[in-house]
Scaffold this active site. Structure first.
Site, PDB file in Angstrom:
ATOM      1  N   GLN A  90       0.375  -6.595   1.142  1.00 35.68           N
ATOM      2  CA  GLN A  90      -0.999  -6.788   1.618  1.00 35.68           C
ATOM      3  C   GLN A  90      -1.413  -8.248   1.435  1.00 35.68           C
ATOM      4  O   GLN A  90      -1.226  -8.841   0.376  1.00 35.68           O
ATOM      5  CB  GLN A  90      -1.945  -5.849   0.848  1.00 35.68           C
ATOM      6  N   LYS A  99      -4.130   3.002   4.027  1.00 39.75           N
ATOM      7  CA  LYS A  99      -2.726   3.074   4.456  1.00 39.75           C
ATOM      8  C   LYS A  99      -2.021   4.223   3.740  1.00 39.75           C
ATOM      9  O   LYS A  99      -1.262   4.975   4.351  1.00 39.75           O
ATOM     10  CB  LYS A  99      -2.018   1.733   4.193  1.00 39.75           C
ATOM     11  N   ASP A 105       5.062  -4.707   9.240  1.00 36.94           N
ATOM     12  CA  ASP A 105       3.902  -5.488   9.677  1.00 36.94           C
ATOM     13  C   ASP A 105       4.255  -6.378  10.873  1.00 36.94           C
ATOM     14  O   ASP A 105       3.358  -6.868  11.567  1.00 36.94           O
ATOM     15  CB  ASP A 105       3.429  -6.413   8.541  1.00 36.94           C
TER      16      ASP A 105
HETATM   17  N1  GUN Z   1      -4.438  -8.259   5.492  1.00 38.02           N
HETATM   18  C1  GUN Z   1      -5.305  -8.119   6.534  1.00 38.02           C
HETATM   19  N2  GUN Z   1      -4.700  -7.490   7.561  1.00 38.02           N
HETATM   20  C2  GUN Z   1      -3.435  -7.220   7.155  1.00 38.02           C
HETATM   21  C3  GUN Z   1      -2.333  -6.559   7.777  1.00 38.02           C
HETATM   22  O1  GUN Z   1      -2.371  -6.102   8.927  1.00 38.02           O
HETATM   23  N3  GUN Z   1      -1.202  -6.474   7.024  1.00 38.02           N
HETATM   24  C4  GUN Z   1      -1.122  -6.986   5.780  1.00 38.02           C
HETATM   25  N4  GUN Z   1       0.024  -6.871   5.137  1.00 38.02           N
HETATM   26  N5  GUN Z   1      -2.124  -7.605   5.180  1.00 38.02           N
HETATM   27  C5  GUN Z   1      -3.277  -7.712   5.877  1.00 38.02           C
END
Ligand code: GUN
Length: 279
Positions: free
Chosen positions: A96, A52, A119
Site C-alpha cells: 500500500q 481490500k 497493482d
Molecule cells: N495507494 C493509493 N492507491 C493505491 C493503489 O491502487 N495501490 C496501492 N498499492 N497503493 C495505493
C-alpha cells in the site's frame, strides 16, 4: 437524457463473477492468495487495506495482512517481499502506498516479482502494457475501461482525452484507450488551451487531482465524462475533479462521485488476483 454510470453496481457484478470463478477453482483444488503490506498507520491507507481484505473475503481469496511499524527499514521491507516472491502459495503482492519517507518507493515496487505485481506498478508490467503484451494492468484505469464497456459505450474510433498524466492513472489510461482503438490525447495542468482540447473529447477521463476543476466549459455537448478524482470538501461531502452539477446536463453519460470509478479499483484488483496475467 444523461446516463449515470453506476460503478457500485458494475463493481458488484464483477465481484460476483469472480466469486463464482473462485468457487470453481476451489472445487478443482486451486486457491488464490493475496499478500497485503501496509507500513505505518496512515488512516486513508488503513481504510483501503481493510476494504481490500473485505473484498478478498467476499470473493473467496485468501489474504495475508502484514502491518508493519512506521519505522520499518527499507531492508526489512525488501526482506519480507523477497520471501513472498519465493512462496508458491502467494500469487499476488500489494504494498500500500504511500510509504514512510525512509523507504524508496521505486526500489520497493521494483523488488516485487512482476508475475505477482497485481497493482500493475512494476516497470515490466507498465512496459508490457505500452507495447501491447500481456501483463498486469493498473487497477483504476482498467476499471474505467470496464465501466465504459459494461455501459455499452464504444471506444473504437472515438476522440478520447485524458486529463492527468500520473503513472498510476493518466499514463496507463492512455495506453488502455489506445489498445481499444481510441484516438488518444493526454493533457495536463500545463497544457496550453486546455479547454479547447478537452472540448474535442467524445470520451473525457479526468484525473487531474483538483476538486471540481472541470466545469461545463471544458466539455462538448453529448460527451462521456469519467471522473477519477475524489476529494473531501469542507462540508465533509465527497466530490470529484469534475463539477458534476454543471457538467452532467451536457453529457450523454457521466460517473458520479462517490459511486463511480472508486469502487472499480478494488474490483479490478480482485480481477487481477483471480485471473493472473492472462494469455
Ligand atoms: N495507494 C493509493 N492507491 C493505491 C493503489 O491502487 N495501490 C496501492 N498499492 N497503493 C495505493
Amino acid at each position: 437524457m444523461t446516463q449515470l454510470i453506476d460503478g457500485k453496481k458494475i463493481s458488484q457484478e464483477i465481484k460476483d463473477e469472480l466469486k463464482e470463478k473462485v468457487a470453481g477453482m476451489k472445487a478443482r483444488g486451486t486457491e488464490r492468495c493475496l499478500a497485503v503490506i501496509q507500513v505505518g498507520n496512515d488512516p486513508a491507507s488503513a481504510v483501503y487495506v481493510k476494504n481490500k481484505k473485505k473484498a478478498c473475503e467476499y470473493i473467496g481469496i485468501r489474504s495475508e495482512a502484514y502491518e508493519l511499524a512506521e519505522e520499518t527499514t527499507e531492508e526489512e521491507l525488501l526482506e519480507l517481499i523477497r520471501g513472498l516472491n519465493e512462496r508458491e502459495d502467494i500469487n499476488g503482492i500489494l504494498v500500500q502506498l504511500p510509504l514512510p519517507k525512509q523507504i524508496d518507493e521505486d526500489k520497493i515496487l521494483l523488488s516485487i516479482a512482476p508475475e505477482k505485481d497485481v497493482d500493475g506498478f512494476h516497470p515490466v508490467n507498465v512496459g508490457n502494457l505500452s507495447i501491447g503484451r500481456p501483463g498486469y494492468v493498473s487497477c483504476t484505469p482498467a476499471g474505467v475501461i470496464q465501466l465504459l464497456k459494461r455501459s455499452g459505450i464504444e471506444i473504437e474510433g472515438k476522440e478520447c482525452v485524458v486529463l492527468g498524466r500520473s503513472n498510476i492513472v493518466g499514463k496507463p489510461m492512455a495506453a488502455l484507450l489506445l489498445r481499444e482503438n481510441g484516438t488518444v490525447t493526454v493533457c495536463h495542468s500545463r497544457t496550453k488551451n486546455l479547454k479547447e482540447i478537452t472540448r474535442r473529447a467524445d470520451i473525457l477521463v479526468v484525473a487531474i487531482g483538483k476538486p471540481k476543476y472541470v466545469n461545463a466549459d471544458y466539455v462538448k455537448e453529448g460527451a462521456v465524462v469519467i471522473d477519477v478524482g475524489i476529494h473531501r470538501m469542507e462540508n465533509k461531502k465527497l466530490c470529484g475533479d469534475v463539477d458534476f452539477d454543471s457538467v452532467a446536463p451536457r453529457t450523454s453519460a457521466i460517473t458520479p462521485v462517490p459511486g463511480g470509478v472508486g469502487p472499480m479499483t478494488i474490483a479490478m484488483l480482485m480481477h487481477n488476483c483471480v485471473e493472473g496475467i492472462g494469455e
